[in-house]
Design a protein around this motif. Structure first.
Motif, PDB file in Angstrom:
ATOM      1  N   LYS A  58      33.157  79.484 104.104  1.00  0.00           N
ATOM      2  CA  LYS A  58      33.625  80.791 104.548  1.00  0.00           C
ATOM      3  C   LYS A  58      35.021  80.665 105.137  1.00  0.00           C
ATOM      4  O   LYS A  58      35.290  79.753 105.916  1.00  0.00           O
ATOM      5  N   LEU A  59      35.875  81.576 104.757  1.00  0.00           N
ATOM      6  CA  LEU A  59      37.235  81.612 105.269  1.00  0.00           C
ATOM      7  C   LEU A  59      37.184  81.917 106.754  1.00  0.00           C
ATOM      8  O   LEU A  59      36.586  82.904 107.181  1.00  0.00           O
ATOM      9  N   ASP A  60      37.758  81.057 107.565  1.00  0.00           N
ATOM     10  CA  ASP A  60      37.779  81.238 109.017  1.00  0.00           C
ATOM     11  C   ASP A  60      38.956  82.129 109.364  1.00  0.00           C
ATOM     12  O   ASP A  60      40.088  81.672 109.470  1.00  0.00           O
ATOM     13  N   SER A  61      38.674  83.402 109.524  1.00  0.00           N
ATOM     14  CA  SER A  61      39.741  84.373 109.784  1.00  0.00           C
ATOM     15  C   SER A  61      40.308  84.241 111.195  1.00  0.00           C
ATOM     16  O   SER A  61      41.382  84.762 111.475  1.00  0.00           O
ATOM     17  N   GLU A  87      27.163  88.199  99.231  1.00  0.00           N
ATOM     18  CA  GLU A  87      28.440  87.713  98.718  1.00  0.00           C
ATOM     19  C   GLU A  87      29.574  88.546  99.321  1.00  0.00           C
ATOM     20  O   GLU A  87      29.571  89.763  99.260  1.00  0.00           O
ATOM     21  N   ASN A  88      30.529  87.881  99.919  1.00  0.00           N
ATOM     22  CA  ASN A  88      31.702  88.531 100.471  1.00  0.00           C
ATOM     23  C   ASN A  88      32.917  87.997  99.747  1.00  0.00           C
ATOM     24  O   ASN A  88      32.867  86.962  99.108  1.00  0.00           O
ATOM     25  N   ASN A  89      34.021  88.676  99.926  1.00  0.00           N
ATOM     26  CA  ASN A  89      35.239  88.197  99.288  1.00  0.00           C
ATOM     27  C   ASN A  89      35.945  87.145 100.137  1.00  0.00           C
ATOM     28  O   ASN A  89      37.038  86.725  99.799  1.00  0.00           O
ATOM     29  N   PRO A 125      39.312  76.619 107.868  1.00  0.00           N
ATOM     30  CA  PRO A 125      40.560  77.257 108.317  1.00  0.00           C
ATOM     31  C   PRO A 125      41.621  77.246 107.216  1.00  0.00           C
ATOM     32  O   PRO A 125      42.653  76.593 107.324  1.00  0.00           O
ATOM     33  N   ALA A 126      41.350  77.971 106.160  1.00  0.00           N
ATOM     34  CA  ALA A 126      42.275  78.055 105.029  1.00  0.00           C
ATOM     35  C   ALA A 126      43.102  79.332 105.150  1.00  0.00           C
ATOM     36  O   ALA A 126      42.778  80.223 105.937  1.00  0.00           O
ATOM     37  N   GLN A 127      44.131  79.417 104.344  1.00  0.00           N
ATOM     38  CA  GLN A 127      44.999  80.590 104.370  1.00  0.00           C
ATOM     39  C   GLN A 127      44.450  81.736 103.526  1.00  0.00           C
ATOM     40  O   GLN A 127      44.745  82.886 103.791  1.00  0.00           O
ATOM     41  N   SER A 128      43.655  81.411 102.490  1.00  0.00           N
ATOM     42  CA  SER A 128      43.127  82.454 101.611  1.00  0.00           C
ATOM     43  C   SER A 128      41.844  81.982 100.946  1.00  0.00           C
ATOM     44  O   SER A 128      41.532  80.789 100.940  1.00  0.00           O
ATOM     45  N   ILE A 129      41.139  82.924 100.350  1.00  0.00           N
ATOM     46  CA  ILE A 129      39.928  82.585  99.605  1.00  0.00           C
ATOM     47  C   ILE A 129      40.290  81.733  98.391  1.00  0.00           C
ATOM     48  O   ILE A 129      39.496  80.896  97.961  1.00  0.00           O
ATOM     49  N   ASP A 130      41.491  81.920  97.860  1.00  0.00           N
ATOM     50  CA  ASP A 130      41.938  81.090  96.727  1.00  0.00           C
ATOM     51  C   ASP A 130      41.997  79.620  97.128  1.00  0.00           C
ATOM     52  O   ASP A 130      41.660  78.742  96.326  1.00  0.00           O
ATOM     53  N   ASP A 131      42.407  79.344  98.351  1.00  0.00           N
ATOM     54  CA  ASP A 131      42.444  77.955  98.827  1.00  0.00           C
ATOM     55  C   ASP A 131      41.031  77.347  98.825  1.00  0.00           C
ATOM     56  O   ASP A 131      40.857  76.188  98.457  1.00  0.00           O
ATOM     57  N   GLY A 142      37.961  66.858  90.251  1.00  0.00           N
ATOM     58  CA  GLY A 142      38.909  65.786  90.526  1.00  0.00           C
ATOM     59  C   GLY A 142      40.323  66.119  90.103  1.00  0.00           C
ATOM     60  O   GLY A 142      41.197  65.249  90.075  1.00  0.00           O
ATOM     61  N   GLN A 143      40.565  67.376  89.774  1.00  0.00           N
ATOM     62  CA  GLN A 143      41.918  67.807  89.421  1.00  0.00           C
ATOM     63  C   GLN A 143      42.104  69.276  89.758  1.00  0.00           C
ATOM     64  O   GLN A 143      41.147  69.973  90.082  1.00  0.00           O
ATOM     65  N   PHE A 144      43.352  69.715  89.675  1.00  0.00           N
ATOM     66  CA  PHE A 144      43.654  71.108  89.981  1.00  0.00           C
ATOM     67  C   PHE A 144      43.420  71.974  88.756  1.00  0.00           C
ATOM     68  O   PHE A 144      43.588  71.526  87.620  1.00  0.00           O
ATOM     69  N   ASN A 145      43.074  73.220  88.989  1.00  0.00           N
ATOM     70  CA  ASN A 145      42.930  74.187  87.910  1.00  0.00           C
ATOM     71  C   ASN A 145      44.329  74.551  87.425  1.00  0.00           C
ATOM     72  O   ASN A 145      45.122  75.119  88.172  1.00  0.00           O
ATOM     73  N   GLU A 146      44.631  74.230  86.189  1.00  0.00           N
ATOM     74  CA  GLU A 146      45.969  74.444  85.647  1.00  0.00           C
ATOM     75  C   GLU A 146      46.300  75.918  85.486  1.00  0.00           C
ATOM     76  O   GLU A 146      47.461  76.283  85.361  1.00  0.00           O
ATOM     77  N   ASP A 147      45.294  76.774  85.467  1.00  0.00           N
ATOM     78  CA  ASP A 147      45.507  78.205  85.274  1.00  0.00           C
ATOM     79  C   ASP A 147      45.829  78.929  86.579  1.00  0.00           C
ATOM     80  O   ASP A 147      45.986  80.138  86.580  1.00  0.00           O
ATOM     81  N   SER A 148      45.920  78.199  87.672  1.00  0.00           N
ATOM     82  CA  SER A 148      46.096  78.834  88.977  1.00  0.00           C
ATOM     83  C   SER A 148      47.393  78.394  89.641  1.00  0.00           C
ATOM     84  O   SER A 148      47.869  77.286  89.441  1.00  0.00           O
ATOM     85  N   ASP A 149      47.923  79.298  90.450  1.00  0.00           N
ATOM     86  CA  ASP A 149      49.084  78.984  91.273  1.00  0.00           C
ATOM     87  C   ASP A 149      48.549  78.494  92.620  1.00  0.00           C
ATOM     88  O   ASP A 149      47.921  79.246  93.355  1.00  0.00           O
ATOM     89  N   ILE A 150      48.794  77.226  92.921  1.00  0.00           N
ATOM     90  CA  ILE A 150      48.197  76.600  94.096  1.00  0.00           C
ATOM     91  C   ILE A 150      49.278  76.265  95.108  1.00  0.00           C
ATOM     92  O   ILE A 150      50.292  75.658  94.766  1.00  0.00           O
ATOM     93  N   ASP A 151      49.051  76.654  96.357  1.00  0.00           N
ATOM     94  CA  ASP A 151      49.974  76.306  97.437  1.00  0.00           C
ATOM     95  C   ASP A 151      49.598  74.913  97.940  1.00  0.00           C
ATOM     96  O   ASP A 151      48.596  74.734  98.635  1.00  0.00           O
TER      97      ASP A 151
END
Length: 185
Positions: A58-61, A87-89, A125-131, A142-151
């Motif tokens: 869960k994203l720690d807001s 399910e929450n966003n 304690p992430a910045q977004s749900i995408d994180d 074991g790798q990053f999703n190539e279809d996503s823009d990752i910070d």
């Protein structure tokens, strides 16, 4: 081909180089196909974890920054209903077994008497749900999703916080690959 023609072809340097090139390309394609199959299997685990997971990330807001660590140990203080599975966003389901295998920090959350263990929810304690999604994808594949823009700055902070050495190294590698004058300044 008869034996004489085969011997002539076998000794021709152009034919030898061409055959070596073709064999190398075939071997490379075979390796790529094997990696693609393995990634597909790992992506299936990623998707299944999100659908049937037994723990919620869960994203720690309340966190102001992705680098703020959570409390070392959060003791059970009150009884909460374990059926909070809506399910929450700001949350994703994951498999606790994979989390525990990925990190000693996650392992300790489920071995010790913690709120995370009782509530089956880990505040990240992430910045977004995408994180959170990128974190889970990396743990599974074991790798990053190539279809996503990752910070990568957010991901490296989470890697450090949860002692995910593979993620930390992958973030460093990715940051070095994308380093240029514009990203340096």
């Amino acid at each position: 081909l008869d034996d004489v023609t085969f011997e002539k072809l076998k000794n021709d340097p152009i034919i030898v180089v061409t055959l070596e090139f073709v064999m190398g390309e075939l071997e490379l394609q075979t390796k790529k196909q094997k990696r693609a199959r393995e990634l597909t299997e790992k992506e299936t685990i990623y998707e299944l974890g999100k659908k049937q997971g037994d723990v919620i990330l869960k994203l720690d807001s309340s966190s102001k920054s992705a680098v703020e660590p959570p409390a070392k140990k959060r003791r059970l203080m009150n009884n909460h209903d374990d059926d909070k599975k809506a399910e929450n966003n700001d949350e994703i389901k994951v498999c606790s077994l994979l989390l525990r295998a990925a990190s000693k920090v996650f392992e300790s959350m489920f071995v010790n008497d913690t709120m995370e263990r009782k509530e089956k929810t880990i505040l990240i304690p992430a910045q977004s749900i995408d994180d959170l999604d990128h974190l889970w994808y990396f743990i599974c594949t074991g790798q990053f999703n190539e279809d996503s823009d990752i910070d990568m700055t957010n991901m490296i902070a989470l890697a450090h916080l949860y002692d995910l050495q593979g993620l930390f190294e992958a973030c460093i590698d990715q940051m070095l690959r994308t380093l240029n004058v514009n990203t340096l300044l």
